[in-house]
Motif scaffolding. Structure first.
Motif, PDB file in Angstrom:
ATOM      1  N   PHE A   1      22.617 -19.288  22.674  1.00 26.63           N
ATOM      2  CA  PHE A   1      21.934 -17.998  22.523  1.00 26.63           C
ATOM      3  C   PHE A   1      20.564 -18.202  21.910  1.00 26.63           C
ATOM      4  O   PHE A   1      19.557 -17.679  22.411  1.00 26.63           O
ATOM      5  CB  PHE A   1      22.780 -17.066  21.658  1.00 26.63           C
ATOM      6  N   HIS A   2      20.501 -18.965  20.829  1.00 24.69           N
ATOM      7  CA  HIS A   2      19.237 -19.168  20.135  1.00 24.69           C
ATOM      8  C   HIS A   2      18.250 -19.970  20.992  1.00 24.69           C
ATOM      9  O   HIS A   2      17.031 -19.752  20.906  1.00 24.69           O
ATOM     10  CB  HIS A   2      19.489 -19.857  18.801  1.00 24.69           C
ATOM     11  N   LYS A   3      18.757 -20.876  21.815  1.00 25.87           N
ATOM     12  CA  LYS A   3      17.871 -21.614  22.719  1.00 25.87           C
ATOM     13  C   LYS A   3      17.260 -20.683  23.769  1.00 25.87           C
ATOM     14  O   LYS A   3      16.087 -20.816  24.131  1.00 25.87           O
ATOM     15  CB  LYS A   3      18.634 -22.753  23.397  1.00 25.87           C
ATOM     16  N   LYS A   4      18.055 -19.738  24.250  1.00 30.78           N
ATOM     17  CA  LYS A   4      17.534 -18.753  25.210  1.00 30.78           C
ATOM     18  C   LYS A   4      16.445 -17.896  24.555  1.00 30.78           C
ATOM     19  O   LYS A   4      15.449 -17.550  25.189  1.00 30.78           O
ATOM     20  CB  LYS A   4      18.667 -17.863  25.716  1.00 30.78           C
ATOM     21  N   VAL A   5      16.663 -17.546  23.287  1.00 32.21           N
ATOM     22  CA  VAL A   5      15.680 -16.741  22.564  1.00 32.21           C
ATOM     23  C   VAL A   5      14.370 -17.515  22.435  1.00 32.21           C
ATOM     24  O   VAL A   5      13.282 -16.972  22.686  1.00 32.21           O
ATOM     25  CB  VAL A   5      16.208 -16.336  21.175  1.00 32.21           C
ATOM     26  N   ARG A   6      14.474 -18.786  22.062  1.00 23.70           N
ATOM     27  CA  ARG A   6      13.248 -19.592  21.929  1.00 23.70           C
ATOM     28  C   ARG A   6      12.517 -19.697  23.266  1.00 23.70           C
ATOM     29  O   ARG A   6      11.285 -19.542  23.328  1.00 23.70           O
ATOM     30  CB  ARG A   6      13.588 -20.991  21.417  1.00 23.70           C
ATOM     31  N   GLU A   7      13.250 -19.970  24.320  1.00 23.38           N
ATOM     32  CA  GLU A   7      12.640 -20.055  25.651  1.00 23.38           C
ATOM     33  C   GLU A   7      11.977 -18.727  26.018  1.00 23.38           C
ATOM     34  O   GLU A   7      10.895 -18.702  26.625  1.00 23.38           O
ATOM     35  CB  GLU A   7      13.706 -20.421  26.682  1.00 23.38           C
ATOM     36  N   GLY A   8      12.628 -17.630  25.644  1.00 28.70           N
ATOM     37  CA  GLY A   8      12.058 -16.316  25.912  1.00 28.70           C
ATOM     38  C   GLY A   8      10.739 -16.112  25.198  1.00 28.70           C
ATOM     39  O   GLY A   8       9.761 -15.623  25.790  1.00 28.70           O
ATOM     40  N   TYR A   9      10.702 -16.482  23.930  1.00 24.98           N
ATOM     41  CA  TYR A   9       9.459 -16.360  23.172  1.00 24.98           C
ATOM     42  C   TYR A   9       8.315 -17.129  23.845  1.00 24.98           C
ATOM     43  O   TYR A   9       7.188 -16.635  23.944  1.00 24.98           O
ATOM     44  CB  TYR A   9       9.652 -16.895  21.757  1.00 24.98           C
ATOM     45  N   LEU A  10       8.613 -18.342  24.291  1.00 25.19           N
ATOM     46  CA  LEU A  10       7.574 -19.163  24.910  1.00 25.19           C
ATOM     47  C   LEU A  10       7.094 -18.553  26.223  1.00 25.19           C
ATOM     48  O   LEU A  10       5.902 -18.632  26.557  1.00 25.19           O
ATOM     49  CB  LEU A  10       8.089 -20.588  25.123  1.00 25.19           C
ATOM     50  N   LYS A  11       8.000 -17.919  26.955  1.00 21.97           N
ATOM     51  CA  LYS A  11       7.601 -17.245  28.193  1.00 21.97           C
ATOM     52  C   LYS A  11       6.731 -16.025  27.888  1.00 21.97           C
ATOM     53  O   LYS A  11       5.750 -15.754  28.591  1.00 21.97           O
ATOM     54  CB  LYS A  11       8.835 -16.835  28.990  1.00 21.97           C
ATOM     55  N   ILE A  12       7.090 -15.286  26.857  1.00 23.35           N
ATOM     56  CA  ILE A  12       6.288 -14.133  26.448  1.00 23.35           C
ATOM     57  C   ILE A  12       4.881 -14.586  26.060  1.00 23.35           C
ATOM     58  O   ILE A  12       3.879 -13.982  26.447  1.00 23.35           O
ATOM     59  CB  ILE A  12       6.950 -13.397  25.274  1.00 23.35           C
ATOM     60  N   ALA A  13       4.806 -15.667  25.288  1.00 21.21           N
ATOM     61  CA  ALA A  13       3.512 -16.185  24.843  1.00 21.21           C
ATOM     62  C   ALA A  13       2.675 -16.673  26.021  1.00 21.21           C
ATOM     63  O   ALA A  13       1.450 -16.468  26.052  1.00 21.21           O
ATOM     64  CB  ALA A  13       3.721 -17.324  23.849  1.00 21.21           C
ATOM     65  N   GLU A  14       3.316 -17.285  26.984  1.00 15.30           N
ATOM     66  CA  GLU A  14       2.604 -17.778  28.164  1.00 15.30           C
ATOM     67  C   GLU A  14       1.986 -16.629  28.954  1.00 15.30           C
ATOM     68  O   GLU A  14       0.911 -16.772  29.553  1.00 15.30           O
ATOM     69  CB  GLU A  14       3.568 -18.563  29.050  1.00 15.30           C
ATOM     70  N   ALA A  15       2.656 -15.488  28.937  1.00 17.01           N
ATOM     71  CA  ALA A  15       2.177 -14.326  29.693  1.00 17.01           C
ATOM     72  C   ALA A  15       1.086 -13.552  28.955  1.00 17.01           C
ATOM     73  O   ALA A  15       0.363 -12.765  29.574  1.00 17.01           O
ATOM     74  CB  ALA A  15       3.344 -13.396  30.002  1.00 17.01           C
ATOM     75  N   GLU A  16       0.972 -13.752  27.636  1.00 12.66           N
ATOM     76  CA  GLU A  16      -0.013 -12.998  26.851  1.00 12.66           C
ATOM     77  C   GLU A  16      -0.781 -13.924  25.913  1.00 12.66           C
ATOM     78  O   GLU A  16      -0.712 -13.802  24.691  1.00 12.66           O
ATOM     79  CB  GLU A  16       0.673 -11.886  26.056  1.00 12.66           C
ATOM     80  N   THR A  17      -1.516 -14.845  26.501  1.00 11.66           N
ATOM     81  CA  THR A  17      -2.221 -15.851  25.707  1.00 11.66           C
ATOM     82  C   THR A  17      -3.336 -15.256  24.856  1.00 11.66           C
ATOM     83  O   THR A  17      -3.723 -15.837  23.841  1.00 11.66           O
ATOM     84  CB  THR A  17      -2.798 -16.946  26.620  1.00 11.66           C
ATOM     85  N   GLY A  18      -3.862 -14.116  25.263  1.00 11.27           N
ATOM     86  CA  GLY A  18      -4.921 -13.504  24.474  1.00 11.27           C
ATOM     87  C   GLY A  18      -4.414 -12.952  23.153  1.00 11.27           C
ATOM     88  O   GLY A  18      -5.100 -13.043  22.124  1.00 11.27           O
ATOM     89  N   ARG A  19      -3.232 -12.375  23.171  1.00 10.84           N
ATOM     90  CA  ARG A  19      -2.667 -11.766  21.959  1.00 10.84           C
ATOM     91  C   ARG A  19      -1.842 -12.735  21.130  1.00 10.84           C
ATOM     92  O   ARG A  19      -1.879 -12.695  19.895  1.00 10.84           O
ATOM     93  CB  ARG A  19      -1.788 -10.561  22.344  1.00 10.84           C
TER      94      ARG A  19
END
Length: 221
Positions: free
Chosen positions: A176-194
């Motif tokens: 579960f926690h690994k999925k959360v970390r992967e999710g965070y990195l995907k979110i960051a990749e999509a919003e590099t400006g913020r």
């Protein structure tokens, strides 16, 4: 509403102040970093509000107790999602927006990205549904700057064990926690400006300096 319209709405609502969120999986040290950043900004002459999610208000703290209590493991994923956003709506209305309208810097330990990462990527709830509910709770408002503290899951959970920190989400399995970390990195990749990523495996002094460099640059900009 497309991303450009959301951005315009956010800008219109956040005419004053500066809104910062700190994000990351369990054990990244973001709560400590939030405090250190707050202290540094106060030293530099800024008026600062330091807060957290879920919580930040009397109502939000009551909801936090329900969400994180280890006896509530039977809570449905949808109930969890809606409770987080109920606390968030109150948090924004009662604490965050008034402070921003007074020209203050608001630092929150977690905001909407946590919900996408934990309930979306971690729980498997539809991401678009989560984003729609987030938008309802926040009226489309996002932080001006988000700092994501990245750390491998095993290290993060071990850190929390070391300080005897346990809540309902920390009892989830490591996948579960690994999925959360992967999710965070995907979110960051999509919003590099913020979203700016900081390596949380470094010493807290180095992490604090990196955080300050990012925040100072954005405030000056």
């Amino acid at each position: 509403m497309d991303s450009s319209e959301t951005s315009k709405l956010m800008t219109a609502k956040l005419k004053k102040g500066f809104f910062i969120s700190l994000e990351g999986i369990e054990g990244t040290g973001k709560t400590t970093q939030a405090r250190l950043l707050s202290e540094r900004l106060i030293e530099e002459g800024y008026e600062v509000i330091l807060t957290q999610e879920p919580g930040g208000t009397v109502i939000g703290n009551r909801i936090r107790e329900i969400l994180l209590h280890v006896d509530h493991r039977e809570m449905s994923y949808m109930a969890e999602l809606l409770l987080y956003n109920a606390a968030r709506a109150q948090h924004l209305s009662e604490k965050i927006l008034p402070a921003l309208n007074q020209g203050k810097v608001v630092i929150t330990d977690r905001f909407t990205d946590s919900t996408v990462a934990y309930q979306g990527y971690g729980r498997g709830i539809d991401i678009q549904l989560i984003m729609s509910i987030n938008d309802i709770a926040t009226e489309g408002i996002k932080p001006h700057l988000t700092i994501l503290f990245d750390l491998d899951v095993e290290t993060g959970l071990q850190r929390n064990k070391g300080i005897n920190k346990v809540d309902r989400l920390e009892l989830e399995d490591i996948e579960f926690h690994k999925k959360v970390r992967e999710g965070y990195l995907k979110i960051a990749e999509a919003e590099t400006g913020r979203i700016k990523i900081v390596d949380a495996s470094l010493s807290f002094e180095i992490v604090a300096q990196k955080v300050w460099e990012i925040v100072r640059w954005r405030l000056e900009k």
